[in-house]
Design an enzyme around this catalytic site. Structure first.
Site, PDB file in Angstrom:
ATOM      1  N   GLY A  23     -13.478  22.338   4.677  1.00  0.00           N
ATOM      2  CA  GLY A  23     -13.569  20.892   4.532  1.00  0.00           C
ATOM      3  C   GLY A  23     -14.167  20.253   5.764  1.00  0.00           C
ATOM      4  N   GLY A  24     -14.631  19.031   5.605  1.00  0.00           N
ATOM      5  CA  GLY A  24     -15.197  18.292   6.723  1.00  0.00           C
ATOM      6  C   GLY A  24     -14.117  17.600   7.527  1.00  0.00           C
ATOM      7  NE  ARG A  26      -9.218  12.231  11.909  1.00  0.00           N
ATOM      8  CZ  ARG A  26      -8.089  12.312  12.569  1.00  0.00           C
ATOM      9  NH1 ARG A  26      -7.018  12.780  11.949  1.00  0.00           N
ATOM     10  NH2 ARG A  26      -8.003  11.958  13.831  1.00  0.00           N
ATOM     11  CB  SER A  30      -5.314  20.088   8.656  1.00  0.00           C
ATOM     12  OG  SER A  30      -6.439  20.490   9.412  1.00  0.00           O
ATOM     13  CB  THR A  51      -7.800  28.712  17.156  1.00  0.00           C
ATOM     14  OG1 THR A  51      -8.300  27.518  16.527  1.00  0.00           O
ATOM     15  CG2 THR A  51      -7.306  29.679  16.094  1.00  0.00           C
ATOM     16  CG  HIS A  68      -3.207  19.136  13.497  1.00  0.00           C
ATOM     17  ND1 HIS A  68      -3.685  19.979  12.514  1.00  0.00           N
ATOM     18  CD2 HIS A  68      -4.144  18.169  13.651  1.00  0.00           C
ATOM     19  CE1 HIS A  68      -4.859  19.537  12.092  1.00  0.00           C
ATOM     20  NE2 HIS A  68      -5.157  18.446  12.774  1.00  0.00           N
ATOM     21  NE  ARG A  72       2.517  23.414  14.202  1.00  0.00           N
ATOM     22  CZ  ARG A  72       1.692  23.040  15.172  1.00  0.00           C
ATOM     23  NH1 ARG A  72       0.492  22.572  14.868  1.00  0.00           N
ATOM     24  NH2 ARG A  72       2.059  23.114  16.440  1.00  0.00           N
ATOM     25  CD  GLU A  80      -0.171  26.314  22.210  1.00  0.00           C
ATOM     26  OE1 GLU A  80      -0.480  26.584  23.395  1.00  0.00           O
ATOM     27  OE2 GLU A  80       0.312  25.228  21.847  1.00  0.00           O
TER      28      GLU A  80
END
Length: 214
Positions: A23-24, A26, A30, A51, A68, A72, A80
């Site tokens: 996806g692009g 926004r 995610s 990442t 983000h 979660r 990480e």
């Protein structure tokens, strides 16, 4: 926000499945990937592989990372990889997690290009690293969800580094789509299933069914 209704997730839960979510910016990719991962894991544990690395001088980026992180579940274990941890090694090593979510391959590619000082080098400089990643995904034995940006639909980048990134991520996405069981494209909060093949094979089968949802 996209939701992972039954038409947009593998039919066999808690078995081997590898899903690539494209996806692009926004687009909602995610959020969709997070909900899909939680659905696939059920009551089992989730490993979130981040990442990217923080940049204290970039407040906008720090805010994105915080968004983000806040979204979660607290029960998810976060790993990480930008600081001396290798994504390929993480995917190749045993884990107690029922499902693993990798967010995302665009920042993984950026870290790899930085590490190899490859921004001004010919295309293909980091191909061995891409080969290793694709192999680790192909042989992954559990539930894996990968998030990656789709950047090839817009204008041609003005800078050579921008064109390099566009070409390298495009090639990587195409290779991963071949070894994943499912490929989902998220556009403007809507999902489209591009591929839906059983985990046991038929890796080149492509579905053109469109499954839009808000």
């Amino acid at each position: 926000m996209p939701t992972s209704d039954p038409s947009d997730r593998p039919s066999h839960l808690n078995q081997r499945s590898r899903t690539l979510v494209l996806g692009g910016a926004r687009s909602g990719k995610s959020a969709f990937a997070e909900e899909l991962t939680q659905t696939l894991a059920g009551s089992g544990s989730v490993r979130y592989v981040a990442t990217s690395h923080g940049d204290t001088g970039d407040q906008d980026w720090q805010q994105r990372i915080a968004e983000h992180r806040d979204r979660r579940p607290d029960t998810w274990a976060t790993v990480e990889t930008a600081h001396n941890l290798d994504l390929v090694e993480q995917l190749s090593s045993p884990t107690d997690a029922v499902a693993t979510l990798v967010e995302d391959l665009g920042t993984w590619l950026t870290v790899e290009l930085d590490g190899a000082a490859a921004w001004d080098l010919p295309r293909g400089t980091i191909t061995p690293r891409a080969d290793a990643l694709v192999s680790s995904v192909r042989h992954y034995r559990g539930i894996l969800v990968l998030v990656s940006p789709e950047v090839g639909l817009g204008v041609i980048p003005e800078t050579s580094s921008g064109r390099l990134f566009r070409d390298e991520i495009g090639a990587l996405n195409a290779r991963l789509a071949q070894v994943c069981d499912r490929v989902v494209l998220v556009v403007a909060g809507m999902t489209m299933t591009l591929k839906d093949a059983p985990a046991q094979g038929r890796e080149t089968e492509v579905s053109t069914r469109m499954r839009g949802q808000a």
